[in-house]
Design a protein around this motif. Sequence first.
Motif, PDB file in Angstrom:
ATOM      1  N   TYR A 158      42.860  34.536  44.094  1.00 28.02           N
ATOM      2  CA  TYR A 158      41.992  35.670  43.779  1.00 28.02           C
ATOM      3  C   TYR A 158      41.380  35.464  42.392  1.00 28.02           C
ATOM      4  N   ARG A 159      40.149  35.936  42.235  1.00 33.33           N
ATOM      5  CA  ARG A 159      39.431  35.711  40.979  1.00 33.33           C
ATOM      6  C   ARG A 159      39.862  36.681  39.887  1.00 33.33           C
ATOM      7  N   THR A 160      40.217  37.898  40.254  1.00 32.01           N
ATOM      8  CA  THR A 160      40.609  38.900  39.259  1.00 32.01           C
ATOM      9  C   THR A 160      41.804  39.689  39.781  1.00 32.01           C
ATOM     10  N   GLU A 173      40.619  42.129  42.415  1.00 31.81           N
ATOM     11  CA  GLU A 173      40.440  41.529  43.734  1.00 31.81           C
ATOM     12  C   GLU A 173      41.794  41.291  44.395  1.00 31.81           C
TER      13      GLU A 173
END
Length: 211
Positions: A149-151, A154
């Motif tokens: 996941y990017r963040t 997210e």
Amino acid sequence: MLPATGSLTRLDAAVRAVSADRKAVLSAVDGVQVAATALDATDQVCATGRGVAARTAHGKASARTGQAALGLLAAQLPAYRSSLTSLGAASVAVDGAARRALLRVVTVGRAEADALEGFRVVAKRGWPQYVALDAAEDLWISRAVTSWYRTDAEAAAAYALLVEDQRPSLDAARARLGVAAAAVHAPITTESATLAAADRALASVRGTQSP
């Protein structure tokens, strides 16, 4: 008339058996509760999207340990009931207040065992939900700590989606387990006090024995 030494020896053995079997039962109950609490705590961390923190929390949680504790509880409850019965039979070694105290240990202990059996049934019925939660946490954490996941936001959204279908049944299992855990508190506390009173009563009997 003083109690016979042999009778007191049998009584002492019965008292020790009750203490040991009760300790094993209460340890198993604690094991179930600790496992459930740890899995719930991990669930809360996962919901924030923080993978590393969730991995740390999950290291303290395992549905397997809770399942093992449930197995021990099922095995130890009959032993505890049996030791209470043996204590009732052995209580004839004394009379008066001491015997009444011992018989109360038996009566209150049986009520405690009934309450603990109720806890076991509820926990066993709801434990598949914790097994599923454990698996979901493990899967999500394996992704979250490898930049899947990017963040965090997210990641949190992905976790919510992952456990969405099981959330209603999990919440219901949690609620039932909480009620069951609260229900055993009073019986456990009462038996602990009853055992302490019986110990004091037996101490007075032993004090009358000739050296």
